[in-house]
Design a protein around this motif. Structure first.
Motif, PDB file in Angstrom:
ATOM      1  N   ARG A   1       0.726  -1.116   0.042  1.00 45.65           N
ATOM      2  CA  ARG A   1       0.061   0.661   0.020  1.00 45.65           C
ATOM      3  C   ARG A   1       0.815   1.621   0.047  1.00 45.65           C
ATOM      4  O   ARG A   1       0.790   2.597  -0.449  1.00 45.65           O
ATOM      5  CB  ARG A   1      -1.124  -0.681   1.095  1.00 45.65           C
ATOM      6  N   ARG A   2       1.805   1.468   0.981  1.00 47.03           N
ATOM      7  CA  ARG A   2       2.621   2.575   0.579  1.00 47.03           C
ATOM      8  C   ARG A   2       3.638   2.515  -0.979  1.00 47.03           C
ATOM      9  O   ARG A   2       3.690   3.752  -1.098  1.00 47.03           O
ATOM     10  CB  ARG A   2       3.959   2.467   2.010  1.00 47.03           C
ATOM     11  N   THR A   3       4.032   1.517  -1.342  1.00 48.55           N
ATOM     12  CA  THR A   3       4.346   1.515  -2.678  1.00 48.55           C
ATOM     13  C   THR A   3       3.777   2.279  -3.865  1.00 48.55           C
ATOM     14  O   THR A   3       3.313   3.416  -4.470  1.00 48.55           O
ATOM     15  CB  THR A   3       4.929   0.450  -2.921  1.00 48.55           C
TER      16      THR A   3
ATOM     17  N   TYR B   1       9.897  -2.530  -0.035  1.00 46.59           N
ATOM     18  CA  TYR B   1       9.468  -1.083  -0.391  1.00 46.59           C
ATOM     19  C   TYR B   1      10.347  -0.415  -0.341  1.00 46.59           C
ATOM     20  O   TYR B   1      11.396  -0.550   1.067  1.00 46.59           O
ATOM     21  CB  TYR B   1       8.565  -0.728   1.079  1.00 46.59           C
ATOM     22  N   ASN B   2      11.043  -0.088  -0.871  1.00 45.01           N
ATOM     23  CA  ASN B   2      12.918   0.887  -1.471  1.00 45.01           C
ATOM     24  C   ASN B   2      12.439   2.836  -1.747  1.00 45.01           C
ATOM     25  O   ASN B   2      12.531   2.544  -3.439  1.00 45.01           O
ATOM     26  CB  ASN B   2      13.574   0.150  -1.936  1.00 45.01           C
ATOM     27  N   PRO B   3      11.968   3.484  -1.427  1.00 44.81           N
ATOM     28  CA  PRO B   3      11.451   4.461  -1.982  1.00 44.81           C
ATOM     29  C   PRO B   3      12.599   5.493  -2.566  1.00 44.81           C
ATOM     30  O   PRO B   3      12.640   6.023  -3.635  1.00 44.81           O
ATOM     31  CB  PRO B   3      10.481   5.530  -0.985  1.00 44.81           C
ATOM     32  N   GLU B   4      14.034   5.213  -2.097  1.00 43.60           N
ATOM     33  CA  GLU B   4      15.102   5.913  -2.205  1.00 43.60           C
ATOM     34  C   GLU B   4      15.152   5.223  -3.928  1.00 43.60           C
ATOM     35  O   GLU B   4      15.607   6.034  -4.386  1.00 43.60           O
ATOM     36  CB  GLU B   4      16.124   5.606  -1.377  1.00 43.60           C
ATOM     37  N   LYS B   5      15.019   3.357  -4.270  1.00 43.88           N
ATOM     38  CA  LYS B   5      15.506   3.221  -4.726  1.00 43.88           C
ATOM     39  C   LYS B   5      14.521   3.805  -6.394  1.00 43.88           C
ATOM     40  O   LYS B   5      15.207   3.941  -7.685  1.00 43.88           O
ATOM     41  CB  LYS B   5      15.341   1.566  -4.496  1.00 43.88           C
TER      42      LYS B   5
END
Length: 81
Positions: A16-18, A70-74
């Protein structure tokens, strides 16, 4: 144009965050919730994920680059944000 696709679980908070990450940035993406897919679609998803050594959700592809988890930086790096 950036192509973003994702395999997720409907009950997964990280999934969901992604989805929210891409939605909040107005980045179009396609997704399939693995747990809501039929058996044939699930087999197809697992086969594709295994090609990339993936076995966790979310499984995100950005222009052919795979990010597992989940890896927002990537995501930002691959999107040039």
């Amino acid at each position: 144009m950036v192509k973003v696709s994702m395999y997720a679980l409907s009950t997964c908070p990280w999934c969901r965050r992604t989805k929210k990450f891409f939605t909040d940035r107005n980045i179009p993406f396609e997704y399939i919730d693995y747990d809501l897919a039929d058996e044939k679609e699930q087999e197809k998803i697992l086969e594709e994920m295994s090609k990339y050594g993936g076995s966790a959700f979310p499984f995100v592809k950005i222009n052919g680059n795979v990010v597992i988890g989940y890896n927002p930086e990537k995501y930002s790096e691959l999107l040039g944000l």
